[in-house]
Motif scaffolding. Structure first.
Motif, PDB file in Angstrom:
ATOM      1  N   TYR A  35      23.093  14.266  13.784  1.00  0.00           N
ATOM      2  CA  TYR A  35      21.879  14.078  12.995  1.00  0.00           C
ATOM      3  C   TYR A  35      21.457  15.433  12.453  1.00  0.00           C
ATOM      4  N   ASN A  36      21.487  15.583  11.135  1.00  0.00           N
ATOM      5  CA  ASN A  36      21.156  16.864  10.497  1.00  0.00           C
ATOM      6  C   ASN A  36      21.935  18.021  11.118  1.00  0.00           C
ATOM      7  N   ASN A  37      23.225  17.796  11.334  1.00  0.00           N
ATOM      8  CA  ASN A  37      24.128  18.799  11.906  1.00  0.00           C
ATOM      9  C   ASN A  37      23.788  19.194  13.337  1.00  0.00           C
ATOM     10  N   VAL A  38      23.092  18.329  14.059  1.00  0.00           N
ATOM     11  CA  VAL A  38      22.794  18.567  15.477  1.00  0.00           C
ATOM     12  C   VAL A  38      23.641  17.592  16.290  1.00  0.00           C
ATOM     13  N   PHE A  82       9.258  23.316  33.169  1.00  0.00           N
ATOM     14  CA  PHE A  82       7.818  23.512  33.002  1.00  0.00           C
ATOM     15  C   PHE A  82       7.543  24.372  31.769  1.00  0.00           C
ATOM     16  N   ALA A  83       8.326  25.425  31.576  1.00  0.00           N
ATOM     17  CA  ALA A  83       8.168  26.281  30.400  1.00  0.00           C
ATOM     18  C   ALA A  83       8.439  25.491  29.121  1.00  0.00           C
ATOM     19  N   PHE A  84       9.482  24.673  29.159  1.00  0.00           N
ATOM     20  CA  PHE A  84       9.816  23.859  27.996  1.00  0.00           C
ATOM     21  C   PHE A  84       8.677  22.894  27.668  1.00  0.00           C
ATOM     22  N   LEU A  85       8.191  22.160  28.674  1.00  0.00           N
ATOM     23  CA  LEU A  85       7.127  21.184  28.442  1.00  0.00           C
ATOM     24  C   LEU A  85       5.862  21.853  27.913  1.00  0.00           C
ATOM     25  N   SER A  86       5.581  23.037  28.386  1.00  0.00           N
ATOM     26  CA  SER A  86       4.420  23.779  27.903  1.00  0.00           C
ATOM     27  C   SER A  86       4.575  24.127  26.418  1.00  0.00           C
ATOM     28  N   GLN A  87       5.769  24.605  26.040  1.00  0.00           N
ATOM     29  CA  GLN A  87       6.033  24.944  24.634  1.00  0.00           C
ATOM     30  C   GLN A  87       6.019  23.691  23.748  1.00  0.00           C
ATOM     31  N   TRP A  88       6.576  22.609  24.245  1.00  0.00           N
ATOM     32  CA  TRP A  88       6.610  21.353  23.493  1.00  0.00           C
ATOM     33  C   TRP A  88       5.184  20.853  23.261  1.00  0.00           C
ATOM     34  N   GLU A  89       4.371  20.871  24.320  1.00  0.00           N
ATOM     35  CA  GLU A  89       2.976  20.435  24.192  1.00  0.00           C
ATOM     36  C   GLU A  89       2.231  21.294  23.181  1.00  0.00           C
ATOM     37  N   LYS A  90       2.457  22.593  23.234  1.00  0.00           N
ATOM     38  CA  LYS A  90       1.800  23.517  22.304  1.00  0.00           C
ATOM     39  C   LYS A  90       2.172  23.169  20.857  1.00  0.00           C
ATOM     40  N   GLY A  91       3.440  22.895  20.623  1.00  0.00           N
ATOM     41  CA  GLY A  91       3.880  22.524  19.286  1.00  0.00           C
ATOM     42  C   GLY A  91       3.319  21.184  18.831  1.00  0.00           C
ATOM     43  N   LEU A  92       3.206  20.253  19.763  1.00  0.00           N
ATOM     44  CA  LEU A  92       2.688  18.922  19.429  1.00  0.00           C
ATOM     45  C   LEU A  92       1.204  18.942  19.096  1.00  0.00           C
ATOM     46  N   GLN A  93       0.475  19.903  19.616  1.00  0.00           N
ATOM     47  CA  GLN A  93      -0.953  19.988  19.316  1.00  0.00           C
ATOM     48  C   GLN A  93      -1.188  20.240  17.832  1.00  0.00           C
ATOM     49  N   SER A  94      -0.281  20.943  17.192  1.00  0.00           N
ATOM     50  CA  SER A  94      -0.443  21.205  15.761  1.00  0.00           C
ATOM     51  C   SER A  94       0.226  20.146  14.893  1.00  0.00           C
ATOM     52  N   GLN A 129       9.928  14.209  18.371  1.00  0.00           N
ATOM     53  CA  GLN A 129      11.382  14.215  18.587  1.00  0.00           C
ATOM     54  C   GLN A 129      12.069  15.390  17.886  1.00  0.00           C
ATOM     55  N   PRO A 130      11.771  15.661  16.610  1.00  0.00           N
ATOM     56  CA  PRO A 130      12.388  16.842  15.991  1.00  0.00           C
ATOM     57  C   PRO A 130      12.011  18.145  16.705  1.00  0.00           C
ATOM     58  N   LEU A 131      10.755  18.248  17.124  1.00  0.00           N
ATOM     59  CA  LEU A 131      10.315  19.447  17.835  1.00  0.00           C
ATOM     60  C   LEU A 131      11.034  19.575  19.177  1.00  0.00           C
ATOM     61  N   PHE A 132      11.155  18.467  19.899  1.00  0.00           N
ATOM     62  CA  PHE A 132      11.869  18.445  21.174  1.00  0.00           C
ATOM     63  C   PHE A 132      13.287  18.980  21.001  1.00  0.00           C
ATOM     64  N   ASN A 133      14.008  18.459  20.014  1.00  0.00           N
ATOM     65  CA  ASN A 133      15.402  18.856  19.791  1.00  0.00           C
ATOM     66  C   ASN A 133      15.535  20.302  19.332  1.00  0.00           C
ATOM     67  N   SER A 134      14.668  20.739  18.440  1.00  0.00           N
ATOM     68  CA  SER A 134      14.784  22.125  17.971  1.00  0.00           C
ATOM     69  C   SER A 134      14.387  23.112  19.062  1.00  0.00           C
ATOM     70  N   LEU A 135      13.370  22.774  19.849  1.00  0.00           N
ATOM     71  CA  LEU A 135      12.940  23.664  20.923  1.00  0.00           C
ATOM     72  C   LEU A 135      14.009  23.791  22.011  1.00  0.00           C
ATOM     73  N   LEU A 136      14.693  22.693  22.340  1.00  0.00           N
ATOM     74  CA  LEU A 136      15.767  22.753  23.341  1.00  0.00           C
ATOM     75  C   LEU A 136      16.876  23.708  22.933  1.00  0.00           C
ATOM     76  N   ARG A 137      17.104  23.805  21.648  1.00  0.00           N
ATOM     77  CA  ARG A 137      18.211  24.617  21.146  1.00  0.00           C
ATOM     78  C   ARG A 137      17.755  25.992  20.643  1.00  0.00           C
ATOM     79  N   SER A 138      16.485  26.287  20.803  1.00  0.00           N
ATOM     80  CA  SER A 138      15.960  27.569  20.344  1.00  0.00           C
ATOM     81  C   SER A 138      16.176  28.639  21.420  1.00  0.00           C
ATOM     82  N   LYS A 139      15.834  29.847  21.077  1.00  0.00           N
ATOM     83  CA  LYS A 139      15.961  30.950  22.026  1.00  0.00           C
ATOM     84  C   LYS A 139      14.666  31.189  22.794  1.00  0.00           C
TER      85      LYS A 139
END
Length: 159
Positions: A40-43, A61-73, A79-89
């Motif tokens: 999906y989109n080269n992922v 826990f760090a991942f869920l915190s970052q995901w929640e932060k992104g979802l607030q905005s 789902q796109p945020l979840f996938n990109s965050l998992l593969r980010s640095k």
């Protein structure tokens, strides 16, 4: 269909002998997720956020915190945020993997692709299924109807 916890515990946790012949569990993954698509989109292995198994680890826990932060905005992009965050640095130590597709198929795989195969091979593959994600269809009524057509809708709760 089946109880998912035995499968998830086996996949999420491996066992390691701690020297005194007792088995101690150590997580193999921080997050396991259902696979929506393999390209999906080269992922590769684009994950679905509809079904997740998450170990209690510092990385998760760090991942869920970052995901929640992104979802607030932008809550519509979970789902796109979840996938990109998992593969980010941002969280380099996160260990993720896909839940087995025979055991946790998407609605597209279970209802569309396997139904087209039909016959004995369909029955063999479906025997392994633990949970079906009723996705790739829009609306509650359509989902309910599809489950009813396949004998997967309980009319009354068991007592």
């Amino acid at each position: 269909l089946k109880d998912p916890f035995k499968y998830i515990q086996t996949e999420l946790f491996g066992s390691k002998n701690n020297g005194d012949n007792q088995t101690k569990q150590h997580p193999n993954y921080d997050i396991l997720a259902a696979i929506d698509d393999h390209d999906y989109n080269n992922v590769a292995d684009y994950y679905c956020t509809g079904y997740l198994a998450i170990a209690q680890t510092p990385a998760s826990f760090a991942f869920l915190s970052q995901w929640e932060k992104g979802l607030q905005s932008n809550p519509q992009l979970n789902q796109p945020l979840f996938n990109s965050l998992l593969r980010s640095k941002e969280i380099p130590d996160i260990r993720h993997g896909g839940l087995g597709e025979n055991e946790f198929p998407s609605g597209k795989l279970y209802f569309d692709e396997w139904e087209k195969v039909g016959g004995a091979s369909k029955k063999l593959v479906k025997k392994k299924t633990i949970v079906v994600h009723n996705n790739y269809i829009i609306g509650h009524d359509a989902k309910k109807e599809r489950f009813q057509e396949h004998g997967m809708w309980m009319k009354k709760r068991p007592k």
